[in-house]
Design a protein around this motif. Structure first.
Motif, PDB file in Angstrom:
ATOM      1  N   LYS A  54       1.800  28.603 -56.541  1.00 59.31           N
ATOM      2  CA  LYS A  54       2.096  27.772 -57.705  1.00 59.31           C
ATOM      3  C   LYS A  54       2.554  26.398 -57.250  1.00 59.31           C
ATOM      4  CE  LYS A  54       3.644  31.621 -60.325  1.00 59.31           C
ATOM      5  NZ  LYS A  54       4.946  32.223 -60.153  1.00 59.31           N
ATOM      6  N   GLU A  55       2.729  25.534 -58.213  1.00 64.41           N
ATOM      7  CA  GLU A  55       3.205  24.190 -57.901  1.00 64.41           C
ATOM      8  C   GLU A  55       4.546  24.246 -57.206  1.00 64.41           C
ATOM      9  OE1 GLU A  55       1.271  21.312 -59.330  1.00 64.41           O
ATOM     10  OE2 GLU A  55       0.000  23.088 -59.182  1.00 64.41           O
ATOM     11  N   GLY A  56       4.674  23.576 -56.112  1.00 67.72           N
ATOM     12  CA  GLY A  56       5.974  23.381 -55.500  1.00 67.72           C
ATOM     13  C   GLY A  56       6.061  21.918 -55.171  1.00 67.72           C
ATOM     14  N   ALA A  57       7.235  21.489 -54.765  1.00 70.76           N
ATOM     15  CA  ALA A  57       7.367  20.078 -54.438  1.00 70.76           C
ATOM     16  C   ALA A  57       6.562  19.764 -53.184  1.00 70.76           C
ATOM     17  CB  ALA A  57       8.833  19.741 -54.228  1.00 70.76           C
ATOM     18  N   VAL A  58       6.508  20.771 -52.287  1.00 69.78           N
ATOM     19  CA  VAL A  58       5.824  20.552 -51.021  1.00 69.78           C
ATOM     20  C   VAL A  58       4.454  21.222 -51.053  1.00 69.78           C
ATOM     21  CG1 VAL A  58       5.877  21.152 -48.576  1.00 69.78           C
ATOM     22  CG2 VAL A  58       7.941  20.291 -49.701  1.00 69.78           C
ATOM     23  N   GLN A  59       3.420  20.531 -50.636  1.00 67.58           N
ATOM     24  CA  GLN A  59       2.073  21.090 -50.580  1.00 67.58           C
ATOM     25  C   GLN A  59       1.687  21.362 -49.131  1.00 67.58           C
ATOM     26  OE1 GLN A  59      -0.009  21.642 -53.327  1.00 67.58           O
ATOM     27  NE2 GLN A  59       1.798  21.157 -54.567  1.00 67.58           N
ATOM     28  N   VAL A  60       0.951  22.454 -48.945  1.00 68.28           N
ATOM     29  CA  VAL A  60       0.496  22.792 -47.600  1.00 68.28           C
ATOM     30  C   VAL A  60      -0.927  22.276 -47.421  1.00 68.28           C
ATOM     31  CG1 VAL A  60       0.070  24.648 -45.965  1.00 68.28           C
ATOM     32  CG2 VAL A  60       1.885  24.864 -47.669  1.00 68.28           C
ATOM     33  N   LEU A  61      -1.129  21.463 -46.409  1.00 67.46           N
ATOM     34  CA  LEU A  61      -2.491  20.991 -46.136  1.00 67.46           C
ATOM     35  C   LEU A  61      -3.143  21.841 -45.060  1.00 67.46           C
ATOM     36  CD1 LEU A  61      -1.839  17.138 -46.182  1.00 67.46           C
ATOM     37  CD2 LEU A  61      -2.702  18.601 -48.020  1.00 67.46           C
ATOM     38  N   LYS A  62      -2.371  22.224 -44.063  1.00 64.34           N
ATOM     39  CA  LYS A  62      -2.931  22.984 -42.957  1.00 64.34           C
ATOM     40  C   LYS A  62      -1.844  23.868 -42.385  1.00 64.34           C
ATOM     41  CE  LYS A  62      -4.922  21.667 -39.020  1.00 64.34           C
ATOM     42  NZ  LYS A  62      -5.151  20.580 -38.035  1.00 64.34           N
ATOM     43  N   THR A 107       2.847  17.951 -47.217  1.00 63.08           N
ATOM     44  CA  THR A 107       3.198  16.668 -47.833  1.00 63.08           C
ATOM     45  C   THR A 107       4.374  16.872 -48.761  1.00 63.08           C
ATOM     46  OG1 THR A 107       1.686  17.063 -49.664  1.00 63.08           O
ATOM     47  CG2 THR A 107       0.859  15.715 -47.863  1.00 63.08           C
ATOM     48  N   ALA A 108       5.251  15.925 -48.790  1.00 62.97           N
ATOM     49  CA  ALA A 108       6.405  15.995 -49.679  1.00 62.97           C
ATOM     50  C   ALA A 108       6.436  14.729 -50.514  1.00 62.97           C
ATOM     51  CB  ALA A 108       7.680  16.117 -48.860  1.00 62.97           C
ATOM     52  N   PRO A 109       6.834  14.816 -51.788  1.00 59.79           N
ATOM     53  CA  PRO A 109       6.855  13.644 -52.660  1.00 59.79           C
ATOM     54  C   PRO A 109       7.961  12.663 -52.275  1.00 59.79           C
ATOM     55  CG  PRO A 109       7.697  15.567 -53.808  1.00 59.79           C
ATOM     56  CD  PRO A 109       7.207  16.040 -52.491  1.00 59.79           C
ATOM     57  N   GLU A 110       9.068  13.213 -51.740  1.00 62.86           N
ATOM     58  CA  GLU A 110      10.165  12.300 -51.392  1.00 62.86           C
ATOM     59  C   GLU A 110      10.917  12.855 -50.200  1.00 62.86           C
ATOM     60  OE1 GLU A 110      12.620  12.289 -54.832  1.00 62.86           O
ATOM     61  OE2 GLU A 110      12.712  14.467 -54.912  1.00 62.86           O
ATOM     62  N   GLY A 111      11.589  12.011 -49.529  1.00 64.18           N
ATOM     63  CA  GLY A 111      12.352  12.439 -48.358  1.00 64.18           C
ATOM     64  C   GLY A 111      13.580  13.202 -48.775  1.00 64.18           C
ATOM     65  N   GLU A 171      16.821  16.177 -47.063  1.00 63.17           N
ATOM     66  CA  GLU A 171      17.313  17.051 -46.000  1.00 63.17           C
ATOM     67  C   GLU A 171      16.791  18.458 -46.326  1.00 63.17           C
ATOM     68  OE1 GLU A 171      18.894  17.230 -42.559  1.00 63.17           O
ATOM     69  OE2 GLU A 171      19.231  15.316 -43.586  1.00 63.17           O
ATOM     70  N   ALA A 172      16.189  19.171 -45.363  1.00 62.97           N
ATOM     71  CA  ALA A 172      15.562  20.452 -45.700  1.00 62.97           C
ATOM     72  C   ALA A 172      15.724  21.485 -44.595  1.00 62.97           C
ATOM     73  CB  ALA A 172      14.085  20.260 -45.993  1.00 62.97           C
ATOM     74  N   SER A 173      15.600  22.768 -45.005  1.00 62.86           N
ATOM     75  CA  SER A 173      15.551  23.862 -44.033  1.00 62.86           C
ATOM     76  C   SER A 173      14.141  24.410 -44.001  1.00 62.86           C
ATOM     77  CB  SER A 173      16.495  25.000 -44.452  1.00 62.86           C
ATOM     78  OG  SER A 173      17.803  24.537 -44.521  1.00 62.86           O
ATOM     79  N   TYR A 174      13.639  24.664 -42.788  1.00 62.26           N
ATOM     80  CA  TYR A 174      12.306  25.224 -42.622  1.00 62.26           C
ATOM     81  C   TYR A 174      12.441  26.654 -42.131  1.00 62.26           C
ATOM     82  CZ  TYR A 174      11.269  20.272 -42.652  1.00 62.26           C
ATOM     83  OH  TYR A 174      11.194  18.947 -43.006  1.00 62.26           O
ATOM     84  N   TYR A 175      11.664  27.539 -42.695  1.00 58.34           N
ATOM     85  CA  TYR A 175      11.706  28.935 -42.271  1.00 58.34           C
ATOM     86  C   TYR A 175      10.304  29.376 -41.888  1.00 58.34           C
ATOM     87  CZ  TYR A 175      16.218  29.036 -44.641  1.00 58.34           C
ATOM     88  OH  TYR A 175      17.492  28.780 -45.039  1.00 58.34           O
ATOM     89  N   ILE A 176      10.178  30.044 -40.774  1.00 61.44           N
ATOM     90  CA  ILE A 176       8.900  30.637 -40.387  1.00 61.44           C
ATOM     91  C   ILE A 176       9.168  32.089 -40.027  1.00 61.44           C
ATOM     92  CG2 ILE A 176       7.115  30.686 -38.601  1.00 61.44           C
ATOM     93  CD1 ILE A 176       7.383  27.642 -38.468  1.00 61.44           C
ATOM     94  N   GLY A 177       8.366  33.003 -40.585  1.00 61.45           N
ATOM     95  CA  GLY A 177       8.555  34.419 -40.273  1.00 61.45           C
ATOM     96  C   GLY A 177       7.207  35.089 -40.091  1.00 61.45           C
ATOM     97  N   ILE A 178       7.236  36.224 -39.439  1.00 59.65           N
ATOM     98  CA  ILE A 178       5.995  36.984 -39.275  1.00 59.65           C
ATOM     99  C   ILE A 178       6.212  38.365 -39.856  1.00 59.65           C
ATOM    100  CG2 ILE A 178       4.502  38.080 -37.574  1.00 59.65           C
ATOM    101  CD1 ILE A 178       4.738  35.529 -35.942  1.00 59.65           C
ATOM    102  N   ALA A 212       9.026  11.648 -46.561  1.00 56.23           N
ATOM    103  CA  ALA A 212       8.117  11.571 -47.700  1.00 56.23           C
ATOM    104  C   ALA A 212       6.688  11.428 -47.193  1.00 56.23           C
ATOM    105  CB  ALA A 212       8.484  10.387 -48.589  1.00 56.23           C
ATOM    106  N   GLY A 213       5.748  11.924 -47.983  1.00 51.38           N
ATOM    107  CA  GLY A 213       4.341  11.814 -47.591  1.00 51.38           C
ATOM    108  C   GLY A 213       3.931  12.911 -46.624  1.00 51.38           C
ATOM    109  N   GLU A 214       2.824  12.707 -45.941  1.00 51.23           N
ATOM    110  CA  GLU A 214       2.290  13.734 -45.057  1.00 51.23           C
ATOM    111  C   GLU A 214       3.096  13.789 -43.768  1.00 51.23           C
ATOM    112  OE1 GLU A 214      -2.036  13.628 -44.964  1.00 51.23           O
ATOM    113  OE2 GLU A 214      -1.968  14.459 -42.942  1.00 51.23           O
ATOM    114  N   PHE A 215       3.407  15.005 -43.339  1.00 50.05           N
ATOM    115  CA  PHE A 215       4.122  15.138 -42.066  1.00 50.05           C
ATOM    116  C   PHE A 215       3.764  16.460 -41.407  1.00 50.05           C
ATOM    117  CE2 PHE A 215       7.428  18.220 -43.247  1.00 50.05           C
ATOM    118  CZ  PHE A 215       7.296  18.206 -44.626  1.00 50.05           C
ATOM    119  N   GLU A 216       4.124  16.581 -40.150  1.00 46.31           N
ATOM    120  CA  GLU A 216       3.728  17.759 -39.399  1.00 46.31           C
ATOM    121  C   GLU A 216       4.963  18.498 -38.901  1.00 46.31           C
ATOM    122  OE1 GLU A 216       0.460  18.539 -35.978  1.00 46.31           O
ATOM    123  OE2 GLU A 216       0.221  16.746 -37.209  1.00 46.31           O
ATOM    124  N   VAL A 217       4.896  19.837 -38.957  1.00 45.35           N
ATOM    125  CA  VAL A 217       5.982  20.661 -38.425  1.00 45.35           C
ATOM    126  C   VAL A 217       5.414  21.467 -37.273  1.00 45.35           C
ATOM    127  CG1 VAL A 217       7.609  22.524 -38.915  1.00 45.35           C
ATOM    128  CG2 VAL A 217       7.038  20.866 -40.700  1.00 45.35           C
TER     129      VAL A 217
END
Lengths: 396, 309
Positions: free
Chosen positions: A258-266, A290-294, A296-303, A322-327
Motif C-alpha cells: 500500500k501507499e507508504g511515505a517511502v517507495q521501494v525502487l530496487k 525514495t522519500a518525500p522529505e528528509g 531521522e529514521a530507523s531501518y530494519y532488515i530481516g530474513i 529526501a528523494g532517491e537514496f541507497e541503503v
C-alpha cells in the motif's frame, strides 16, 4: 464397503456447507432474509469444505495446515463425528480420540481429581483405565499439589495442562488434535510434542491441526494444505509447508504494497564476492528507496522463512535524505542452511515517538541460499528457526 | 477429485497439487450424506456409553450442591416447600375429595410425580444448550446429555422420598402391599418424560424461543394433570353423539400418561387398591408413542446440533 484396518482414515469427496448467516435469528431479520433470497435467488449457504480427499494409513501422521477459516477444524469435527458432512464419505476405523479443545470438558466447580474422571470418560476412557493412569496423568500435568482444588481456582495454563494430560493418555487408534499445542509454557509444549510422538510411535494414527508450522514439521510426515474449502496441496509435510509458506508470503506482499511515505525502487540481496548466496558467506543487501522529505529514521532488515516473523533482524538509525537514496547493509555471515527465504524490510520514524512507519514491514525479495542441509533435531522436537551454525565436533 | 499432478517424489510419497478447476460448484446428488439411524444400534451405542451418562450425572449432582451451604439437604427441602404451599393453599378449600387420605400425603404423591417430570423436561430440554461446549467438541451419543440430566433429577426425586416416609410416620400410616406396583408406574413416567425431553431438547437448540415457552407450558401442565385434583374428575363414561360412549380416562391417559400414573400411585400405595388397568394401558401406549416420536425427532435433528449450538 470393505473394512479397513484399525487406525485408517479415509475421506472421499467430502463437502460441508454452512448456512451463510447464522447470527441473526431475530424475527425481523428472518423476514428480511426470506425476502432477500426470494428476490436475488442467491444461495443462503457457503461451502466450508469442497471435494476434500485424504487418506492416512494406520500409524501414519498427517497435518492439516491453512489460514483461519480454511475448514481445518470443520474437517476434524466431521472425522470425529461431532458434526456430519453434507456429502461424501468418511471412514475412521477404530477407537477415535478427539482433542478438539483442551478445556471443553472441564467443569469449574469440580476438583481437578473429579475432572480427570469426568473428562476422561467424556473422551472415551473407561473408569478403571483412568484410575490406573491417574497418577501418570497428574504427574504429566505437573499438578500433584493442586489436584484436589476446584478447577476454577486453576490458572488458565493449569487447566490446559490438565486437559491435555488426560487426552495424552487416551491411547486411541486414531488421535485427532486441534491446535492445542499453544498450551502452557515452552517446556510443557515440548513435553506435549514428545508425548504425541511417543503415541504415534506406539502405532496410533495422528491427525494434527496447527498454525505452528515448525511443530507440524516436527510431528507429521505428511501434510494437507486447505485453503478456501479446497485441498491445495498434499504430500510430504516439508514440501507442503514450503508451498504454503510461499503462498503466505505472496499474500503478505499483496497486503503490504500500500501507499507508504517511502517507495521501494530496487531491492537486492547477493553474496559480497558476487557469487551464489551460500551458508556462511559475506552478504550484501542493497535497497534503492525514495522519500518525500528528509527525516531521522530507523531501518530494519530481516530474513524469514514464510512468515512475517523473521529469524533474525539487523537495524540501523540514520538520516533519511529526501528523494532517491541507497541503503547498503553488509552481513558478515549468512547463518542459513540450504533453502528458500525472503528478505523483509521496514523503515520507521526515529525517535520512537513517531509511530508511523515510512515503509511497513514487508517482504521485498525472495532468494535461495545454497549450502549444507538443515540438520534435523531428535524426533518430536520443534526447531523454531532454521539457522545454520557451522560446528566442528570432536568426541574423544 | 480429478487426476492430481505429481510434482516431486520423496520419502513420504509425492507432493500432489489437485486441479482446482475440476471441482464442481455443488456436490453430485449421489454422494449427498444420508443420516441413517438404526434403532438397535443407537440403543447399543448408548449402552456402551452408559459410563458417560453416569459421569456427567455425577458431575451435575456434585456441582448442584457443592456451593450451597445446605448442600444436598436442598433435594429434600425443595419438595417439602412445594408441599407446604399446596397444603396451605388447598387443604382449607376442601374443594377436592381425597378419599379419606390426609391431604398432605395425597398431594405429596402427586407433587413427587409431577416434579420429576417437570424438572426432567425443564432441565433436560435445555441440556444440549447448557452442554454446548461439550456438544461441539466431543463425540459420544447426544442422547447422553438429556438422559444424564434425567438421571440427576431421578436422584433428586429419590432423595425426596425421605419426606414422604416422614409423612407416612406423621399420619400413622404405612404403604400398602399394592405399593409393589409402583416400579411399573415409574417406568411409564420415565418413558413419557424421556420422550418429551428428547423432543424438546433437540427442538430448543434449533429454536431458542422455546426456552421461554417451555416453563410456561410446564406451569400450565401442573393444573392439567391430577396433581391437586383427583383423576376421577375425568368422566370414565362420556356420551358422544350417536349413542356411543367413550372412556375419557383412556383418552386422557394416552395423551397425558401422568394422569393414570398419579391416580394409580395413590390408589395402590395409599389405599391398597389394585391398579385400574384400562387407563394404565392407555398410558403405556401413550408413553411408547411419546418415546418413539421424541427419539425420532431427536435423531432427525442431531445432524446439525454441533453446527447450530
Amino acid at each position: 464397503m470393505p473394512t479397513l484396518p484399525d487406525g485408517t482414515i479415509r475421506v472421499d469427496n467430502v463437502w460441508k456447507k454452512f448456512r451463510a448467516d447464522r447470527t441473526k435469528p431475530l424475527f425481523y431479520d428472518q423476514l428480511q432474509r426470506i425476502r432477500k433470497s426470494v428476490r436475488s435467488g442467491a444461495p443462503e449457504y457457503r461451502w466450508v469444505l469442497k471435494d476434500v480427499d485424504l487418506e492416512v494409513e494406520p500409524g501414519g501422521s498427517l497435518a492439516l495446515i491453512g489460514i483461519n477459516g480454511s475448514g481445518k477444524t470443520t474437517l476434524l469435527k466431521i472425522l470425529s463425528k461431532v458434526t456430519y458432512q453434507t456429502a461424501g464419505s468418511v471412514q475412521v476405523q477404530g477407537r477415535i480420540g478427539a482433542l478438539l479443545s483442551v478445556t471443553a470438558g472441564l467443569h469449574p466447580d469440580l476438583t481437578g481429581r473429579e475432572n480427570v474422571f469426568l473428562y476422561g470418560a467424556v473422551l472415551g476412557m473407561g473408569r478403571d483405565n483412568i484410575r490406573k493412569k491417574f497418577d501418570t496423568i497428574v504427574e504429566f500435568a505437573d499438578l500433584t499439589d493442586a489436584i484436589d482444588r476446584q478447577v476454577k481456582f486453576f490458572s488458565t495454563g493449569m487447566q490446559m495442562r490438565l486437559g491435555f494430560a488426560i487426552a495424552a493418555y487416551l491411547e486411541p487408534d486414531v488421535l485427532l488434535v486441534d491446535e492445542v499445542l499453544s498450551v502452557g509454557d515452552a517446556n510443557f509444549q515440548q513435553k506435549c510434542l514428545a508425548r504425541i510422538d511417543e503415541v504415534v510411535r506406539g502405532g496410533t494414527t495422528l491427525l494434527y491441526v496447527s498454525h505452528d508450522l515448525a511443530s507440524v514439521e516436527a510431528a507429521c510426515e505428511k501434510a494437507v494444505w486447505l485453503s478456501d474449502a479446497v485441498v491445495r496441496a498434499s504430500g510430504p509435510s516439508k514440501d507442503v509447508v514450503t508451498m504454503y509458506r510461499t503462498a503466505v508470503e505472496k499474500n503478505a506482499t499483496l497486503l503490504s504494497n500500500k501507499e507508504g511515505a517511502v517507495q521501494v525502487l530496487k531491492a537486492d540481496i547477493r553474496a559480497a564476492d558476487g557469487g551464489q548466496l551460500r551458508s556462511e558467506c559475506e552478504t550484501e543487501v542493497s535497497l534503492t528507496l525514495t522519500a518525500p522529505e528528509g527525516a531521522e529514521a530507523s531501518y530494519y532488515i530481516g530474513i524469514s522463512q514464510g512468515t512475517a516473523f523473521p529469524m533474525f533482524v539487523v537495524s540501523h538509525q540514520a538520516w533519511m535524505p529526501a528523494g532517491e537514496f541507497e541503503v547498503k547493509c553488509r552481513l558478515g555471515y549468512l547463518p542459513l542452511p540450504k533453502g528458500h527465504y525472503s528478505l523483509w524490510v521496514a523503515v520507521t520514524g526515529f525517535p520512537k515517538g513517531q509511530r508511523d512507519a515510512y515503509l511497513q514491514w514487508q517482504p521485498l525479495v525472495s532468494f535461495d541460499a545454497f549450502g549444507p542441509q538443515r540438520r534435523n533435531p531428535p524426533e518430536g522436537v520443534m526447531v523454531l528457526s532454521p539457522i545454520h551454525v557451522g560446528a566442528e565436533w570432536q568426541i574423544s | 477429485m480429478s487426476d492430481p499432478i505429481p510434482v516431486e517424489d520423496s520419502g513420504a510419497g509425492a507432493l500432489r497439487v489437485p486441479d482446482l478447476s475440476a471441482i464442481p460448484d455443488e456436490p453430485p446428488d449421489e454422494i449427498l450424506y444420508q443420516h441413517r439411524v438404526n434403532l438397535v444400534e443407537s440403543v447399543k451405542l448408548l449402552w456402551d456409553h452408559r459410563e458417560i451418562i453416569y459421569t456427567l450425572a455425577e458431575r451435575d449432582f456434585r456441582a448442584q450442591y457443592k456451593q450451597a451451604t445446605l448442600g444436598i439437604m436442598w433435594a429434600v427441602l425443595s419438595p417439602v416447600a412445594t408441599l407446604a404451599i399446596f397444603v396451605i393453599v388447598f387443604s382449607r378449600v376442601k374443594a377436592f375429595p381425597h378419599q379419606g387420605i390426609p391431604y398432605a400425603l395425597y398431594a405429596f404423591v402427586g407433587i413427587l410425580c409431577w416434579s420429576f417430570f417437570a424438572s426432567s423436561v425443564g432441565s433436560g430440554g435445555s441440556s444440549l444448550l447448557t452442554n454446548k461446549a461439550l456438544l461441539a467438541k466431543t463425540q459420544f451419543p447426544r442422547e447422553c446429555f438429556p438422559l444424564e440430566t434425567m438421571l440427576v433429577n431421578a436422584l433428586n426425586t429419590v432423595l425426596s422420598w425421605v419426606p414422604l416416609a416422614v409423612l407416612f410416620v406423621i399420619f400413622g400410616r404405612a404403604p400398602k402391599l399394592a405399593t409393589l406396583w409402583v416400579p411399573l408406574f415409574m417406568l411409564i413416567e420415565i418413558a413419557f418424560a424421556a420422550g418429551v425431553m428428547l423432543a424438546f431438547s433437540s427442538l430448543i437448540i434449533q429454536m431458542r424461543d422455546l426456552v421461554q415457552v417451555l416453563p410456561i407450558l410446564l406451569s400450565l401442565g401442573i393444573f392439567m394433570t391430577p396433581v391437586i385434583w383427583p383423576f376421577s374428575y375425568i368422566p370414565s363414561h362420556y356420551h358422544v353423539v350417536g349413542g356411543f360412549y367413550v372412556d375419557l380416562q383412556w383418552v386422557y391417559g394416552f395423551f397425558n400418561p401422568l394422569g393414570p400414573v398419579i391416580s394409580n400411585l395413590r390408589a395402590t400405595m395409599l389405599l391398597g387398591h389394585n391398579p385400574t388397568w384400562g387407563p394404565l394401558i392407555a398410558a403405556m401406549c401413550g408413553c411408547a408413542a411419546y418415546l418413539a416420536l421424541g427419539f425420532r425427532i431427536f435423531k432427525r435433528l442431531e445432524v446439525n446440533f454441533a453446527d447450530v449450538a
